[in-house]
Design an enzyme around this catalytic site. Structure first.
Site, PDB file in Angstrom:
ATOM      1  N   CYS A  92      46.901  88.315  -0.520  1.00 60.13           N
ATOM      2  CA  CYS A  92      47.120  89.701  -0.103  1.00 60.13           C
ATOM      3  C   CYS A  92      48.569  90.115  -0.378  1.00 60.13           C
ATOM      4  O   CYS A  92      49.006  90.095  -1.522  1.00 60.13           O
ATOM      5  CB  CYS A  92      46.700  89.907   1.338  1.00 60.13           C
ATOM      6  SG  CYS A  92      46.476  91.660   1.761  1.00 60.13           S
ATOM      7  N   HIS A 202      41.168  88.399   0.677  1.00 65.23           N
ATOM      8  CA  HIS A 202      41.364  87.313   1.640  1.00 65.23           C
ATOM      9  C   HIS A 202      40.265  86.271   1.474  1.00 65.23           C
ATOM     10  O   HIS A 202      39.161  86.445   2.005  1.00 65.23           O
ATOM     11  CB  HIS A 202      41.331  87.855   3.072  1.00 65.23           C
ATOM     12  CG  HIS A 202      42.515  88.666   3.451  1.00 65.23           C
ATOM     13  ND1 HIS A 202      43.648  88.112   4.011  1.00 65.23           N
ATOM     14  CD2 HIS A 202      42.768  89.994   3.349  1.00 65.23           C
ATOM     15  CE1 HIS A 202      44.533  89.063   4.240  1.00 65.23           C
ATOM     16  NE2 HIS A 202      44.026  90.214   3.841  1.00 65.23           N
ATOM     17  N   GLU A 204      40.050  83.487   2.968  1.00 65.87           N
ATOM     18  CA  GLU A 204      39.761  82.906   4.279  1.00 65.87           C
ATOM     19  C   GLU A 204      38.830  83.782   5.106  1.00 65.87           C
ATOM     20  O   GLU A 204      38.304  83.329   6.127  1.00 65.87           O
ATOM     21  CB  GLU A 204      41.077  82.650   5.035  1.00 65.87           C
ATOM     22  CG  GLU A 204      41.732  83.854   5.674  1.00 65.87           C
ATOM     23  CD  GLU A 204      42.521  84.733   4.722  1.00 65.87           C
ATOM     24  OE1 GLU A 204      43.233  85.627   5.206  1.00 65.87           O
ATOM     25  OE2 GLU A 204      42.436  84.518   3.486  1.00 65.87           O
TER      26      GLU A 204
END
Length: 221
Positions: A92, A202, A204
């Site tokens: 990001c 992202h 994750e």
């Protein structure tokens, strides 16, 4: 009397999530651990330098992230690691600060200048770009290896790089692999460039697709 050999197992790769105050470090830690890494959240200089991989997260404003990174000596650590060919991955805003500059509200802030280009406001009717989107990964990608072309990733951002102009001076060197996505106008969604990889989305927060992507990165360390 015969004996059977015990299969050897390689130790987990050590990954440091660099904690400079501007990243979703706990989510990144959990995702990397699930992907098989030995993870530590720290800004300790030696640990960040000596890890197999360094992950640089980032949320918020470009200028604030750059200020926090420099105060934690993260700019120097990233430069030293890359000079030695040691892997770094940005996520990001942690990707955005790798470019030459960021422009927010008319204010220009110098980035790390690992890649040329400007991080500028998204050119779309709806901003921020928040939610799931597909990407267009080119042939030769390692980051998206094994992933379905229709795999979706989670984005949350109002700024991006719309123009990629980096040229490889040495024809013997592999050119950067650039992945694109579109929100209003196409923008850079990921870059693979030697030891330096990054994603605008992202991983994750991107479910199974994000987990596979992190495994792919860890597998190169």
């Amino acid at each position: 009397m015969s004996t059977s050999a015990t299969p050897s197992t390689s130790p987990a790769k050590r990954v440091v999530v660099f904690d400079y105050g501007f990243g979703n470090v706990r989510s990144a830690e959990r995702a990397l651990a699930r992907a098989g890494a030995d993870v530590e959240i720290t800004r300790d200089f030696d640990k960040a330098m000596n890890a197999d991989g360094l992950l640089v997260p980032g949320v918020g404003a470009f200028a604030a992230c750059m200020k926090g990174l420099k105060e934690a000596r993260g700019d120097w650590i990233i430069d030293r690691r890359l000079s030695g060919g040691r892997p770094v991955m940005g996520i990001c805003v942690g990707m955005q600060i790798l470019f030459a500059r960021g422009i927010e509200h008319g204010v220009e802030t110098e980035g790390l200048d690992e890649w040329p280009g400007s991080v500028e406001p998204l050119q779309a009717e709806i901003v921020p770009h928040m939610g799931w989107n597909t990407v267009e990964a080119p042939a030769g990608t390692e980051l998206f290896k094994g992933l379905d072309p229709d795999a979706r990733f989670y984005f949350v951002h109002s700024y991006a790089v719309h123009d990629w102009s980096m040229e490889t001076a040495n024809p013997a060197m592999r050119a950067p692999v650039v992945t694109w996505s579109t929100h209003g106008k196409p923008f850079v969604a990921a870059v693979e460039n030697g030891a330096l990889w990054a994603t605008q989305f992202h991983p994750e927060k991107s479910g199974d697709a994000g987990a596979q992507l992190l495994k792919n990165w860890i597998g190169t360390l």
